[in-house]
Design a protein around this motif. Structure first.
Motif, mmCIF file in Angstrom:
data_model
loop_
_atom_site.group_PDB
_atom_site.id
_atom_site.type_symbol
_atom_site.label_atom_id
_atom_site.label_comp_id
_atom_site.label_asym_id
_atom_site.label_seq_id
_atom_site.Cartn_x
_atom_site.Cartn_y
_atom_site.Cartn_z
ATOM 1 N N ALA A 132 67.084 15.894 -109.016
ATOM 2 C CA ALA A 132 66.067 15.715 -107.872
ATOM 3 C C ALA A 132 66.930 14.507 -106.677
ATOM 4 C CB ALA A 132 64.978 15.622 -108.413
ATOM 5 N N GLN A 133 66.949 13.642 -107.446
ATOM 6 C CA GLN A 133 67.528 12.488 -106.357
ATOM 7 C C GLN A 133 68.680 13.125 -105.789
ATOM 8 O OE1 GLN A 133 67.790 8.379 -107.348
ATOM 9 N NE2 GLN A 133 68.964 7.624 -106.222
ATOM 10 N N ILE A 134 69.672 13.478 -106.042
ATOM 11 C CA ILE A 134 71.238 13.709 -106.212
ATOM 12 C C ILE A 134 70.695 15.178 -105.210
ATOM 13 C CG2 ILE A 134 73.179 15.365 -106.144
ATOM 14 C CD1 ILE A 134 72.935 13.315 -108.816
ATOM 15 N N THR A 135 70.079 15.833 -105.136
ATOM 16 C CA THR A 135 69.824 17.222 -104.882
ATOM 17 C C THR A 135 69.003 16.692 -103.550
ATOM 18 O OG1 THR A 135 68.022 17.844 -105.801
ATOM 19 C CG2 THR A 135 70.136 18.480 -106.019
ATOM 20 N N GLY A 136 67.941 15.675 -103.564
ATOM 21 C CA GLY A 136 66.892 15.728 -102.587
ATOM 22 C C GLY A 136 65.881 16.443 -102.342
ATOM 23 N N ASN A 137 65.430 17.061 -103.393
ATOM 24 C CA ASN A 137 64.632 17.816 -103.195
ATOM 25 C C ASN A 137 64.702 18.125 -104.780
ATOM 26 O OD1 ASN A 137 62.822 19.989 -102.600
ATOM 27 N ND2 ASN A 137 63.456 20.400 -100.786
ATOM 28 N N ILE A 138 63.299 18.175 -105.407
ATOM 29 C CA ILE A 138 63.083 19.165 -105.919
ATOM 30 C C ILE A 138 63.131 19.979 -106.315
ATOM 31 C CG2 ILE A 138 61.795 16.489 -106.764
ATOM 32 C CD1 ILE A 138 59.344 18.573 -106.657
ATOM 33 N N ASP A 139 63.121 21.355 -105.999
ATOM 34 C CA ASP A 139 62.938 22.162 -105.580
ATOM 35 C C ASP A 139 64.433 22.485 -105.539
ATOM 36 O OD1 ASP A 139 60.150 23.010 -105.076
ATOM 37 O OD2 ASP A 139 60.324 22.717 -103.145
ATOM 38 N N LEU A 140 65.469 21.992 -105.519
ATOM 39 C CA LEU A 140 66.581 22.792 -106.128
ATOM 40 C C LEU A 140 67.087 22.054 -106.972
ATOM 41 C CD1 LEU A 140 68.292 21.480 -102.523
ATOM 42 C CD2 LEU A 140 67.264 24.246 -103.887
ATOM 43 N N VAL A 141 66.424 21.594 -108.049
ATOM 44 C CA VAL A 141 66.476 21.290 -109.573
ATOM 45 C C VAL A 141 65.651 22.020 -110.651
ATOM 46 C CG1 VAL A 141 66.690 19.010 -111.587
ATOM 47 C CG2 VAL A 141 66.735 18.590 -108.943
ATOM 48 N N GLU A 142 66.388 22.927 -110.936
ATOM 49 C CA GLU A 142 65.878 23.628 -111.886
ATOM 50 C C GLU A 142 65.826 23.426 -113.759
ATOM 51 O OE1 GLU A 142 64.244 26.212 -111.768
ATOM 52 O OE2 GLU A 142 64.809 27.031 -109.755
ATOM 53 N N ARG A 143 64.662 23.425 -114.668
ATOM 54 C CA ARG A 143 64.654 23.206 -115.569
ATOM 55 C C ARG A 143 64.535 24.374 -116.675
ATOM 56 N NH1 ARG A 143 59.992 20.196 -113.860
ATOM 57 N NH2 ARG A 143 60.543 17.505 -114.320
ATOM 58 N N ILE A 144 65.983 23.834 -117.331
ATOM 59 C CA ILE A 144 66.428 25.305 -118.437
ATOM 60 C C ILE A 144 67.117 25.417 -119.400
ATOM 61 C CG2 ILE A 144 68.650 25.287 -116.683
ATOM 62 C CD1 ILE A 144 68.755 28.261 -116.748
ATOM 63 N N SER A 145 66.648 26.444 -120.405
ATOM 64 C CA SER A 145 67.221 26.418 -121.946
ATOM 65 C C SER A 145 68.107 26.829 -122.209
ATOM 66 C CB SER A 145 66.097 26.020 -122.552
ATOM 67 O OG SER A 145 65.065 27.228 -122.363
ATOM 68 N N ASP A 146 68.598 27.662 -121.462
ATOM 69 C CA ASP A 146 69.534 28.974 -121.667
ATOM 70 C C ASP A 146 69.980 29.107 -120.121
ATOM 71 O OD1 ASP A 146 68.689 31.231 -121.176
ATOM 72 O OD2 ASP A 146 67.109 30.630 -123.362
ATOM 73 N N PHE A 147 71.175 30.482 -119.656
ATOM 74 C CA PHE A 147 71.808 30.089 -118.426
ATOM 75 C C PHE A 147 71.402 31.932 -118.916
ATOM 76 C CE2 PHE A 147 73.573 26.397 -117.712
ATOM 77 C CZ PHE A 147 73.206 26.071 -116.638
ATOM 78 N N ASP A 148 70.238 32.497 -119.495
ATOM 79 C CA ASP A 148 70.251 34.201 -119.470
ATOM 80 C C ASP A 148 70.099 34.335 -117.488
ATOM 81 O OD1 ASP A 148 68.747 36.696 -119.099
ATOM 82 O OD2 ASP A 148 68.995 36.374 -121.842
ATOM 83 N N PHE A 149 71.045 35.017 -117.560
ATOM 84 C CA PHE A 149 70.544 35.857 -116.322
ATOM 85 C C PHE A 149 68.980 36.007 -115.639
ATOM 86 C CE2 PHE A 149 75.090 34.802 -115.320
ATOM 87 C CZ PHE A 149 74.901 34.818 -114.055
ATOM 88 N N SER A 150 68.525 36.904 -116.964
ATOM 89 C CA SER A 150 66.730 37.546 -116.246
ATOM 90 C C SER A 150 66.152 35.889 -116.074
ATOM 91 C CB SER A 150 66.491 37.942 -117.463
ATOM 92 O OG SER A 150 66.238 37.154 -118.526
ATOM 93 N N LYS A 151 66.387 35.075 -116.973
ATOM 94 C CA LYS A 151 65.380 33.550 -116.692
ATOM 95 C C LYS A 151 65.325 33.528 -115.037
ATOM 96 C CE LYS A 151 64.414 33.380 -121.047
ATOM 97 N NZ LYS A 151 64.728 32.331 -121.263
ATOM 98 N N PRO A 152 63.893 32.987 -114.384
ATOM 99 C CA PRO A 152 63.616 32.233 -113.118
ATOM 100 C C PRO A 152 64.777 31.362 -113.093
ATOM 101 C CG PRO A 152 62.226 32.896 -114.234
ATOM 102 C CD PRO A 152 62.924 33.310 -115.547
ATOM 103 N N GLY A 153 65.033 30.873 -113.749
ATOM 104 C CA GLY A 153 66.139 29.305 -112.985
ATOM 105 C C GLY A 153 66.689 29.721 -112.659
ATOM 106 N N VAL A 154 67.540 30.808 -113.037
ATOM 107 C CA VAL A 154 69.047 31.265 -112.823
ATOM 108 C C VAL A 154 68.472 32.321 -111.422
ATOM 109 C CG1 VAL A 154 70.841 32.957 -112.997
ATOM 110 C CG2 VAL A 154 70.014 31.516 -114.865
ATOM 111 N N GLN A 155 68.019 33.130 -111.374
ATOM 112 C CA GLN A 155 67.539 34.092 -111.018
ATOM 113 C C GLN A 155 67.324 33.311 -109.750
ATOM 114 O OE1 GLN A 155 67.706 37.037 -109.823
ATOM 115 N NE2 GLN A 155 68.953 36.839 -112.171
ATOM 116 N N ASN A 156 66.654 32.412 -109.245
ATOM 117 C CA ASN A 156 66.241 30.931 -107.491
ATOM 118 C C ASN A 156 67.616 30.432 -107.373
ATOM 119 O OD1 ASN A 156 63.745 31.493 -107.954
ATOM 120 N ND2 ASN A 156 62.769 29.697 -109.277
#
Length: 391
Positions: A347-371
């Motif tokens: 979050a410090q690197i991106t400057g915005n917590i909304d630009l960091v996704e918590r994600i345990s896998d990279f399934d394209f159906s997951k909200p983190g990937v879609q975001n």
């Protein structure tokens, strides 16, 4: 008024993907010096709050009129442009007026300025003293909806006036139509994926990330990879160094099949150290990967995406390097194992917590990937529509 704006915007998620807020202060004959906040000036609420509190007050004693037409001109011709963060989506202008009347600029009420802004935004007017309202009032002439409070101090976020306005904006927002996003396959950008291969990153995890990257690459036509389309680089690192044997540059591959094969062949580098030197990775990206010699095209947007796993850093972050990175690219972070400390430094690197996704896998159906994919599409659309592209 500053207190009202701070409390009003606290109810929003301030980020490039959600709500953006601009402010302009004006008086009878000028736009106030130091009184403009552009839509893309602040990437999160804390930055916005500090900017609002930092607005300077202009002493306009003796001036009973205000040049609202000049303010409209600045809003529609300067602020509501992609280069300043405007996204062509639902836009709301809230006029907080304390003037007795409007300056008669060029002897008219500036219908052209009003119509121009009307075509771009919904305009709400709040008279802070009761002046300018009614069927013949200047504020009524300039704003689609006008309400009144008895004094500036009466305007609070819990006041009926403010609550009704928020309700009206919420209702209008839900009926507005967002401009369509372009298909991801049409995006032309430079993508750099920065992968932490410290102790937490097992070979199986690295394989899952490579599968994600190959799927990402295959969204484009094979011939839309390279100097005339999208380019992708990978930078791997751990606590010791940049792992060049598991990295490649933006201009290394010129078609989708070769790029996908290269990603599949990236070797996992196992580390015994649980920390990582992401500060070194950022410096490497700034000085090397984002250079023209390695394929960086300054006429296209760049996305630097971090995939972090370490809970601790080998060396502290260098804010000057972070600022340089964010000045030259769009940054995004994936907290791969959902560790709070990983999330914090991303979050410090991106400057915005909304630009960091918590994600345990990279399934394209997951909200983190879609975001993330939506983030890419939004940035590309605004970049492509901008009349001030860097060349």
């Amino acid at each position: 008024i500053q207190n009202y704006l701070v409390n009003l915007t606290a109810q929003m998620t301030i980020s490039p993907q959600y709500a953006q807020v601009g402010v302009i202060t004006y008086s009878g004959n000028t736009i106030a010096n130091g009184g403009v906040i552009l839509l893309n000036s602040n990437a999160n609420y804390t930055q916005l709050m500090n900017a609002i509190n930092g607005l300077t007050w202009t002493n306009s004693t003796g001036q009973t009129t205000s040049d609202i037409a000049a303010a409209y001109h600045v809003i529609s011709n300067v602020m509501l442009r992609p280069a300043q963060g405007w996204r062509y989506g639902p836009t709301f202008v809230i006029v907080l007026s304390s003037a007795f009347n409007s300056t008669l600029y060029n002897g008219t009420y500036n219908n052209a300025e009003i119509q121009h802004l009307d075509s771009m935004a919904h305009i709400y007017g709040i008279s802070l003293n009761g002046y300018g309202t009614g069927s013949q009032g200047f504020l009524t002439h300039y704003c689609q909806t006008v309400v009144t409070v008895s004094s500036p101090t009466a305007l609070t976020v819990t006041s009926a006036t403010s609550m009704n306005m928020i309700s009206a904006i919420d209702s209008q927002y839900k009926t507005d139509r967002f401009p369509p996003l372009p298909p991801l396959s049409s995006v032309q950008a430079d993508f750099i994926f920065v992968i932490d291969q410290s102790k937490e990153m097992l070979a199986s995890d690295f394989a899952a990330i490579k599968t994600f990257l190959v799927t990402f690459v295959m969204m484009w036509d094979s011939q839309n990879i390279g100097i005339n389309g999208s380019q992708i680089a990978v930078v791997s690192y751990n606590s010791q160094s940049i792992l060049t044997q598991s990295s490649f540059s933006l201009n290394s591959y010129t078609n989708g099949q070769d790029l996908a094969t290269a990603i599949g062949n990236l070797p996992p580098i196992l580390s015994a150290q649980p920390d990582s030197d992401i500060a070194k990775a950022i410096k490497y990206v700034n000085s090397y990967t984002l250079s023209a010699a390695q394929g960086r095209r300054w006429w296209k947007p760049a996305f630097v995406t971090f995939i972090g796993v370490a809970q601790n850093l080998t060396n502290p972050l260098d804010q000057s390097q972070i600022d340089m990175l964010n000045a030259n690219s769009q940054t995004f972070g994936f907290d791969y194992f959902e560790y709070p400390t990983t999330f914090q430094y991303l979050a410090q690197i991106t400057g915005n917590i909304d630009l960091v996704e918590r994600i345990s896998d990279f399934d394209f159906s997951k909200p983190g990937v879609q975001n993330y994919l939506t983030f890419v599409e939004y940035i590309w659309r605004d970049w492509a529509n901008s009349n001030s592209k860097r060349r």
